[in-house]
Design a protein around this motif. Sequence first.
Motif, PDB file in Angstrom:
ATOM      1  N   GLU A 279      -0.039  11.214  -4.786  1.00  0.00           N
ATOM      2  CA  GLU A 279      -0.895  10.065  -4.486  1.00  0.00           C
ATOM      3  C   GLU A 279      -0.474   8.842  -5.288  1.00  0.00           C
ATOM      4  O   GLU A 279      -1.174   7.831  -5.281  1.00  0.00           O
ATOM      5  CB  GLU A 279      -2.352  10.417  -4.783  1.00  0.00           C
ATOM      6  CG  GLU A 279      -2.883  11.565  -3.934  1.00  0.00           C
ATOM      7  CD  GLU A 279      -4.305  11.945  -4.278  1.00  0.00           C
ATOM      8  OE1 GLU A 279      -4.889  11.291  -5.184  1.00  0.00           O
ATOM      9  OE2 GLU A 279      -4.851  12.890  -3.665  1.00  0.00           O
TER      10      GLU A 279
ATOM     11  N   SER B 249      -3.369   8.173   2.206  1.00  0.00           N
ATOM     12  CA  SER B 249      -3.935   8.784   1.006  1.00  0.00           C
ATOM     13  C   SER B 249      -2.914   9.478   0.122  1.00  0.00           C
ATOM     14  O   SER B 249      -3.119   9.590  -1.090  1.00  0.00           O
ATOM     15  CB  SER B 249      -5.018   9.788   1.406  1.00  0.00           C
ATOM     16  OG  SER B 249      -4.462  10.825   2.216  1.00  0.00           O
TER      17      SER B 249
ATOM     18  N   ILE C 282      -4.658   0.249  -0.452  1.00  0.00           N
ATOM     19  CA  ILE C 282      -4.931   1.490  -1.190  1.00  0.00           C
ATOM     20  C   ILE C 282      -5.460   1.185  -2.587  1.00  0.00           C
ATOM     21  O   ILE C 282      -5.323   1.989  -3.501  1.00  0.00           O
ATOM     22  CB  ILE C 282      -3.676   2.378  -1.265  1.00  0.00           C
ATOM     23  CG1 ILE C 282      -2.467   1.598  -1.803  1.00  0.00           C
ATOM     24  CG2 ILE C 282      -3.354   2.958   0.104  1.00  0.00           C
ATOM     25  CD1 ILE C 282      -1.235   2.467  -2.010  1.00  0.00           C
TER      26      ILE C 282
END
Length: 243
Positions: free
Chosen positions: A157, A149, A191
């Motif tokens: 991020e 994350s 992601i």
Amino acid sequence: MHWTDEGVVLGVRKHGETSVILELMTREHGRHSGLVHGGRSKALQAVLQPGNTVQATWRARLDEHLGNFQVEGLSLRASRLMNSSMALYGLAALANLLRFVPERDPHFALYETLTVLVDHLDDPDLAPALFVRFELAMLSELGFGLDLSSCAATGTERDLIYVSPRSGRAVSAAAGEPYKDRLLKLPGFLIGQTKANRPSESEIRAGFALTDFFLHQNVFDPQGQQAPEERARFVALATAGDE
């Protein structure tokens, strides 16, 4: 004692003249085995194929007994999956991987990931990425989940392109640059950074390299075992396309 649950067939083995011992990954009762009387009949053989989803009722006098299953087919996808070499290797590989999960422990999230995978195991556009996600889910359920994350070094991020082999956490491009030769690649599809419907072959390879490293480090090597041979064959077929 008895319960009724749905489960994906992982395998069967012969028992006596007419029966089989059925191994399921169930939604609420985890990986569970039981005796199916008459399981070698033609009617039940079609149901008790790896990859099928069944409704199973388990009965035993005591909880620690093997017990008996009565089963009814819910989603009989095995006949379709048998037409795909990739799907057959995938079924064998996932069954072997799931045997590292303790018996009779519920793993709800892992079961949901499994059912999505087996539904699409013969789809070359979807199965490879789904299998990588399944392996990540397995690591998480076994207590070795990765944290993708944010950057382990800076907390950002953004620009996450590496994973630390020591911590299992994501690392940003800038923070990882001095150590990039010692870091694992983080494929964008894990992601949400892949725009294409299907991740590239290089991303799929990176995904399997990532899960392979942590499966060996945390699961296979500590138990003195090798990765299932079928997994290597599945990966080879899943990454055989052109960029």
